[in-house]
Motif scaffolding. Structure first.
Motif, mmCIF file in Angstrom:
data_model
loop_
_atom_site.group_PDB
_atom_site.id
_atom_site.type_symbol
_atom_site.label_atom_id
_atom_site.label_comp_id
_atom_site.label_asym_id
_atom_site.label_seq_id
_atom_site.Cartn_x
_atom_site.Cartn_y
_atom_site.Cartn_z
ATOM 1 N N UNK A 232 19.480 35.903 -20.477
ATOM 2 C CA UNK A 232 19.856 35.667 -21.867
ATOM 3 C C UNK A 232 19.309 34.311 -22.281
ATOM 4 N N UNK A 233 18.396 34.321 -23.237
ATOM 5 C CA UNK A 233 17.754 33.090 -23.705
ATOM 6 C C UNK A 233 18.407 32.619 -25.011
ATOM 7 N N UNK A 234 18.258 31.327 -25.314
ATOM 8 C CA UNK A 234 18.809 30.736 -26.552
ATOM 9 C C UNK A 234 20.305 31.006 -26.672
ATOM 10 N N UNK A 235 21.006 30.863 -25.558
ATOM 11 C CA UNK A 235 22.427 31.222 -25.527
ATOM 12 C C UNK A 235 23.301 30.275 -26.332
ATOM 13 N N UNK A 236 22.771 29.126 -26.758
ATOM 14 C CA UNK A 236 23.555 28.250 -27.636
ATOM 15 C C UNK A 236 23.842 28.916 -28.968
ATOM 16 N N UNK A 237 23.078 29.974 -29.281
ATOM 17 C CA UNK A 237 23.269 30.689 -30.547
ATOM 18 C C UNK A 237 24.156 31.925 -30.397
ATOM 19 N N UNK A 238 24.935 31.962 -29.328
ATOM 20 C CA UNK A 238 25.952 33.012 -29.178
ATOM 21 C C UNK A 238 27.311 32.448 -29.568
ATOM 22 N N UNK A 239 28.139 33.285 -30.146
ATOM 23 C CA UNK A 239 29.534 32.904 -30.377
ATOM 24 C C UNK A 239 30.294 33.071 -29.062
ATOM 25 N N UNK A 240 31.486 32.488 -28.939
ATOM 26 C CA UNK A 240 32.277 32.708 -27.717
ATOM 27 C C UNK A 240 32.512 34.192 -27.441
ATOM 28 N N UNK A 241 32.707 34.979 -28.501
ATOM 29 C CA UNK A 241 32.937 36.414 -28.318
ATOM 30 C C UNK A 241 31.685 37.107 -27.789
ATOM 31 N N UNK A 242 30.527 36.737 -28.310
ATOM 32 C CA UNK A 242 29.273 37.319 -27.825
ATOM 33 C C UNK A 242 29.003 36.938 -26.370
ATOM 34 N N UNK A 243 29.302 35.686 -26.023
ATOM 35 C CA UNK A 243 29.091 35.254 -24.635
ATOM 36 C C UNK A 243 29.978 36.057 -23.688
ATOM 37 N N UNK A 244 31.237 36.257 -24.061
ATOM 38 C CA UNK A 244 32.137 37.052 -23.234
ATOM 39 C C UNK A 244 31.632 38.486 -23.115
ATOM 40 N N UNK A 245 31.178 39.043 -24.240
ATOM 41 C CA UNK A 245 30.640 40.404 -24.213
ATOM 42 C C UNK A 245 29.460 40.500 -23.260
ATOM 43 N N UNK A 246 28.549 39.521 -23.329
ATOM 44 C CA UNK A 246 27.358 39.562 -22.473
ATOM 45 C C UNK A 246 27.740 39.451 -20.999
ATOM 46 N N UNK A 247 28.564 38.480 -20.654
ATOM 47 C CA UNK A 247 28.910 38.261 -19.243
ATOM 48 C C UNK A 247 29.617 39.472 -18.641
ATOM 49 N N UNK A 248 30.383 40.177 -19.438
ATOM 50 C CA UNK A 248 31.109 41.334 -18.924
ATOM 51 C C UNK A 248 30.244 42.597 -18.864
ATOM 52 N N UNK A 249 28.942 42.457 -19.157
ATOM 53 C CA UNK A 249 27.999 43.575 -18.931
ATOM 54 C C UNK A 249 27.549 43.622 -17.467
ATOM 55 N N UNK A 250 27.856 42.599 -16.692
ATOM 56 C CA UNK A 250 27.377 42.493 -15.311
ATOM 57 C C UNK A 250 27.825 43.684 -14.480
ATOM 58 N N UNK A 251 26.843 44.314 -13.820
ATOM 59 C CA UNK A 251 27.145 45.446 -12.957
ATOM 60 C C UNK A 251 26.839 45.136 -11.501
ATOM 61 N N UNK A 252 26.986 46.130 -10.643
ATOM 62 C CA UNK A 252 26.747 45.951 -9.213
ATOM 63 C C UNK A 252 25.260 45.752 -8.939
ATOM 64 N N UNK A 253 24.976 44.841 -7.997
ATOM 65 C CA UNK A 253 23.601 44.591 -7.600
ATOM 66 C C UNK A 253 22.785 43.854 -8.631
ATOM 67 N N UNK A 254 23.443 43.225 -9.589
ATOM 68 C CA UNK A 254 22.731 42.543 -10.666
ATOM 69 C C UNK A 254 22.870 41.031 -10.556
ATOM 70 N N UNK A 255 21.994 40.343 -11.266
ATOM 71 C CA UNK A 255 22.004 38.891 -11.338
ATOM 72 C C UNK A 255 21.760 38.506 -12.785
#
Length: 327
Positions: A232-255
């Motif tokens: 995720x690039x330019x993450x300073x332009x995410x809201x706290x809600x968007x950041x939480x949404x993105x981080x919770x996309x993490x699945x198994x075997x991912x980085x």
């Protein structure tokens, strides 16, 4: 006064070490004005104070490690190496500058500063890594290089690259053209970096098959991303809600690698940046790393580092109490 003799192995061409028109050697000598260096054949004689001769010998030895790694030594690498050796704690330039991340068409991507190597190591060792710093520090470029390396090593099955399209508020419908044409300006920097790391003719095929996906952040909602390297690039332009949404996309075997510059928030109406508060939320959580890159890690034109430092100084002066500024 000390006299110290360095013998350069035959496998290392002297011109590679001293540089064209002795440019590398002149840079080394400028950093050690108390030492007189004389080059004769494959021998370098140092005369000067004991501690300074040892420091210069250490630098030259590290430069030989860089050359042995197949990298062309230039003045920029010499100056960065001097900074690494003078840092507290010191770092070995040969170890930093000879680390190969990924190669393509004869070009090898490597870290160029000690902080960049720490960042690359953190990506390797952690599931989620935050790279925070100003423009030009290589935070996105190195993350993408690690993603390509992971794909080539079959550690992941796909690469997902994302950015918030903040100027359009992620509501792209009013823009002219097809969806791809609408989002292309926001994602173009990621495509440009990909072209340095993967054969250009292979990129359309990899994108068509879903091995590489480049998409706005809004397209991540509702997904679980398994066996993927996600940037995720330019993450300073995410809201706290968007950041939480993105981080919770993490699945198994991912980085995941999240990059951004908290001083460059483009969110409208004074909204808080999700990147700006994420450290307070996740600090101390295992398998998550935060790496700070600074103006000293800028690897673009040398003026960019000076510009960043000037802005930092200006911002610090603005926040300083008036009484202190006057004194």
């Amino acid at each position: 006064m000390e006299r110290l003799l360095i013998t350069v192995p035959p496998a290392i061409p002297m011109v590679s070490l001293v540089g064209a028109n002795d440019a590398n050697m002149l840079a080394i000598e400028a950093a050690f004005p108390s030492v007189n260096a004389t080059v004769r054949g494959n021998e370098i004689t140092l005369r000067g104070p004991h501690i300074d001769c040892l420091a210069m010998e250490k630098l030259i030895t590290e430069m030989m490690v860089v050359i042995r790694s197949g990298q062309n030594l230039n003045v920029d690498a010499v100056l960065r190496s001097i900074a690494m050796l003078e840092a507290q704690p010191a770092h070995n330039p040969g170890e930093v500058l000879s680390l190969n991340i990924v190669s393509n068409r004869g070009k090898t991507i490597r870290p160029k500063t000690a902080n960049q190597k720490l960042y690359v190591d953190a990506i390797e060792e952690n599931t989620i890594t935050f790279g925070i710093g100003p423009a030009g520090t290589g935070k996105t470029y190195l993350a993408m290089a690690k993603a390509v390396a992971a794909l080539q090593a079959k550690k992941v099955n796909r690469i997902i690259l994302s950015r918030p399209a903040v100027e359009a508020g992620e509501k792209l419908g009013f823009l002219p053209g097809t969806l791809n044409e609408k989002i292309d300006p926001y994602l173009r920097p990621l495509f440009d970096a990909l072209h340095d790391m993967i054969d250009v003719e292979a990129i359309p095929r990899l994108m068509q098959t879903g091995v590489i996906e480049v998409a706005p952040l809004a397209f991540m909602r509702g997904r679980t991303l398994n066996d993927a390297f996600i940037v995720l690039d330019e993450a300073q332009n995410t809201t706290p809600e968007q950041m939480k949404m993105f981080l919770t996309r993490l699945g198994f075997g991912s980085k995941m690698v999240i990059t951004g510059d908290i001083t460059q928030n483009d969110l409208p109406n004074g909204q808080r940046s999700g990147l700006g508060i994420i450290r307070d939320i996740l600090d101390g959580v295992d398998d998550i790393a935060f790496l700070e890159l600074t103006a000293d890690d800028v690897v673009r034109h040398r003026l960019i580092g000076d510009i960043v430092k000037a802005y930092d100084k200006y911002d610090a002066a603005k926040t300083m109490p008036h009484s202190i500024r006057k004194s």
